[in-house]
Design an enzyme around this catalytic site. Structure first.
Site, PDB file in Angstrom:
ATOM      1  N   GLY A  13       0.789  -1.229   0.000  1.00  0.00           N
ATOM      2  CA  GLY A  13       0.000   0.000   0.000  1.00  0.00           C
ATOM      3  C   GLY A  13       0.822   1.279   0.000  1.00  0.00           C
ATOM      4  O   GLY A  13       1.793   1.427  -0.755  1.00  0.00           O
ATOM      5  N   ASN A  82       4.416   4.369   9.343  1.00  0.00           N
ATOM      6  CA  ASN A  82       3.280   4.225   8.427  1.00  0.00           C
ATOM      7  C   ASN A  82       2.374   3.040   8.773  1.00  0.00           C
ATOM      8  O   ASN A  82       1.202   3.040   8.414  1.00  0.00           O
ATOM      9  CB  ASN A  82       3.832   4.072   6.994  1.00  0.00           C
ATOM     10  CG  ASN A  82       2.796   3.553   6.034  1.00  0.00           C
ATOM     11  OD1 ASN A  82       1.941   4.287   5.560  1.00  0.00           O
ATOM     12  ND2 ASN A  82       2.857   2.247   5.728  1.00  0.00           N
ATOM     13  N   ALA A  83       2.894   2.042   9.493  1.00  0.00           N
ATOM     14  CA  ALA A  83       2.088   0.834   9.775  1.00  0.00           C
ATOM     15  C   ALA A  83       0.786   1.224  10.472  1.00  0.00           C
ATOM     16  O   ALA A  83       0.787   2.037  11.401  1.00  0.00           O
ATOM     17  CB  ALA A  83       2.880  -0.132  10.653  1.00  0.00           C
ATOM     18  N   ILE A  85      -3.609  -0.189  11.221  1.00  0.00           N
ATOM     19  CA  ILE A  85      -4.721  -1.127  11.013  1.00  0.00           C
ATOM     20  C   ILE A  85      -6.039  -0.426  11.353  1.00  0.00           C
ATOM     21  O   ILE A  85      -6.042   0.606  12.039  1.00  0.00           O
ATOM     22  CB  ILE A  85      -4.595  -2.382  11.907  1.00  0.00           C
ATOM     23  CG1 ILE A  85      -4.487  -1.997  13.397  1.00  0.00           C
ATOM     24  CG2 ILE A  85      -3.428  -3.245  11.489  1.00  0.00           C
ATOM     25  CD1 ILE A  85      -4.693  -3.161  14.363  1.00  0.00           C
ATOM     26  N   THR A  86      -7.134  -1.004  10.891  1.00  0.00           N
ATOM     27  CA  THR A  86      -8.461  -0.562  11.336  1.00  0.00           C
ATOM     28  C   THR A  86      -9.169  -1.754  11.980  1.00  0.00           C
ATOM     29  O   THR A  86      -8.949  -2.902  11.582  1.00  0.00           O
ATOM     30  CB  THR A  86      -9.327  -0.073  10.138  1.00  0.00           C
ATOM     31  OG1 THR A  86      -9.316  -1.081   9.124  1.00  0.00           O
ATOM     32  CG2 THR A  86      -8.816   1.233   9.568  1.00  0.00           C
ATOM     33  N   TYR A 147      -9.697   4.308  15.817  1.00  0.00           N
ATOM     34  CA  TYR A 147      -8.783   4.766  14.754  1.00  0.00           C
ATOM     35  C   TYR A 147      -8.642   6.294  14.775  1.00  0.00           C
ATOM     36  O   TYR A 147      -7.526   6.823  14.683  1.00  0.00           O
ATOM     37  CB  TYR A 147      -9.345   4.296  13.411  1.00  0.00           C
ATOM     38  CG  TYR A 147      -8.479   4.547  12.205  1.00  0.00           C
ATOM     39  CD1 TYR A 147      -7.421   3.695  11.881  1.00  0.00           C
ATOM     40  CD2 TYR A 147      -8.745   5.606  11.339  1.00  0.00           C
ATOM     41  CE1 TYR A 147      -6.645   3.898  10.743  1.00  0.00           C
ATOM     42  CE2 TYR A 147      -7.982   5.820  10.195  1.00  0.00           C
ATOM     43  CZ  TYR A 147      -6.928   4.966   9.900  1.00  0.00           C
ATOM     44  OH  TYR A 147      -6.165   5.178   8.765  1.00  0.00           O
ATOM     45  N   PRO A 177      -3.403  11.492   5.011  1.00  0.00           N
ATOM     46  CA  PRO A 177      -4.030  11.152   3.729  1.00  0.00           C
ATOM     47  C   PRO A 177      -5.550  11.087   3.860  1.00  0.00           C
ATOM     48  O   PRO A 177      -6.089  10.725   4.912  1.00  0.00           O
ATOM     49  CB  PRO A 177      -3.478   9.746   3.420  1.00  0.00           C
ATOM     50  CG  PRO A 177      -2.355   9.508   4.389  1.00  0.00           C
ATOM     51  CD  PRO A 177      -2.670  10.352   5.592  1.00  0.00           C
ATOM     52  N   ILE A 180      -7.249   6.541   0.069  1.00  0.00           N
ATOM     53  CA  ILE A 180      -6.207   6.140  -0.873  1.00  0.00           C
ATOM     54  C   ILE A 180      -6.465   4.688  -1.302  1.00  0.00           C
ATOM     55  O   ILE A 180      -6.853   3.856  -0.462  1.00  0.00           O
ATOM     56  CB  ILE A 180      -4.801   6.236  -0.202  1.00  0.00           C
ATOM     57  CG1 ILE A 180      -4.595   7.610   0.470  1.00  0.00           C
ATOM     58  CG2 ILE A 180      -3.698   5.925  -1.209  1.00  0.00           C
ATOM     59  CD1 ILE A 180      -4.537   8.794  -0.442  1.00  0.00           C
TER      60      ILE A 180
END
Ligand code: NDP
Length: 240
Positions: A13, A82-83, A85-86, A147, A177, A180
Site C-alpha cells: 500500500g 506508516n504501519a 490497522i483498522t 482509529y 491522507p 487512498i
C-alpha cells in the site's frame, strides 16, 4: 547525509510506495512488515529493498530491530511511521481488544519506533521523522472511535516531539491522507465507497504515490525548515 530509511508497513500500500520513492531518492530502505510474507517477498523481488518482520506494537522488538538495522546497514536518517490497522465498529459495540489493537499498532508504535531512534538522531544532529496519520484523525469518523483517536494522537505526538527535537536538527512531521487506493480501502463496500467519493471535490481516491511524494519532500534537505507540520492530502475532502 545519513542514507538509511526505515518505513514501517513498508511492503504494501502507501508504505510500499514510500519505500520505492525513498529508494529512488538514494536511500537504503528497510521496510518493516508483520505477517504477510508473500507480499514482503514480492516487494523484495520488485524493489531490491531489505525487509524485516516485526510487530511495531512491541517495544522490545522495535528496539531490537533498530539496533540490528544500524549495525547491519548504518545510521538511520529517516523513519516513517506508516504501519496501521483498522478495527471498525461503533463504540457501544466495540470490544476492548479492538480499542487496544488499534491504539497499540497505530499510536504506541510511534512511541516505540521514535524512542528507539531518537537518541542517536539527537547525537548526530540529523533526523527526519514522518508519521502517517489520517483525515479521520482530523475530522473524526463514524465507527472509528479507536482509529480516529489513534490518528489524532499521532498529530499531537508529532507536534510535541518536533518541539523537543528542532534544536537537534531532527524534524518531525505528520501526513494526513484522505482515501487512498490500497488493501485497507479495498474492504470498504462499493456503496459506501461511492458515497465517500461524492464527498471528495476531486471526485476520486488518491494514489499511494501521491502520499509517497510528500514523504520524499519531508525527508529531503528542501524541507529542513518544515517541522511540526500537518500536511493533508485528501482531494479537498477536508480543509484545515
Ligand atoms: P495496508 O493495510 O495496505 O498496509 C498496512 C501495512 O502495515 C502492511 O505492510 C502491514 O504488514 C503493516 N502492519 C500492520 N500492522 C503492523 C504491525 N503491528 N507491525 C508491523 N507492521 C504492521 O495499509 P495502507 O497502505 O492503506 O495504510 C498505510 C497507513 O496509512 C496506515 O497507517 C493507515 O492508517 C494510513 N492511512 C490509509 C488510508 C487509506 O485510505 N488507505 C487513509 C489515511 C491513512 P503486513 O503486510 O505484514 O500485514
Amino acid at each position: 547525509m545519513t542514507k538509511v530509511a526505515v518505513v514501517t508497513g513498508g511492503t504494501r500500500g502507501i508504505g510500499k510506495a514510500i519505500s520505492k520513492e525513498l529508494k529512488n531518492d538514494g536511500y537504503m530502505v528497510v521496510a518493516i512488515f508483520q505477517n504477510n510474507e508473500e507480499a514482503a517477498q514480492k516487494f523484495r523481488n520488485e524493489t531490491g529493498c531489505e525487509t524485516m518482520k516485526l510487530d511495531v506494537a512491541d517495544f522490545d522488538q522495535c528496539h531490537g530491530a533498530i539496533e540490528e538495522i544500524e549495525s547491519k546497514f548504518g545510521e538511520i536518517g529517516v523513519l516513517v511511521n506508516n504501519a496501521g490497522i483498522t478495527r471498525d465498529g461503533v463504540l457501544h459495540k466495540m470490544p476492548k481488544e479492538n480499542w487496544d489493537d488499534v491504539i497499540q499498532t497505530n499510536l504506541t508504535s510511534c512511541f516505540n519506533m521514535c524512542r528507539a531512534v531518537i537518541t542517536k538522531m539527537r547525537e548526530r544532529k540529523f533526523g527526519r521523522i514522518v508519521n502517517i496519520s489520517s483525515i479521520n484523525g482530523q475530522k473524526g469518523q463514524f465507527g472509528q472511535v479507536n482509529y480516529s483517536a489513534a490518528k489524532a494522537g499521532m498529530i499531537g505526538f508529532t507536534k510535541a516531539l518536533a518541539l523537543e527535537s528542532a534544536i537537534k536538527n531532527v524534524t518531525v512531521n505528520v501526513v494526513c491522507p484522505g482515501y487512498i487506493e490500497t488493501d485497507m480501502t479495498a474492504n470498504i463496500s462499493k456503496d459506501i465507497l461511492d458515497k465517500i467519493i461524492c464527498q471528495i471535490p476531486e471526485m476520486r481516491m488518491g494514489k499511494p504515490e501521491e502520499i509517497a511524494a510528500i514523504v520524499s519532500f519531508l525527508a529531503s534537505d528542501k524541507a529542513a525548515f518544515v517541522t511540526g507540520a500537518t500536511l493533508s492530502a485528501n482531494g479537498g475532502q477536508y480543509m484545515v
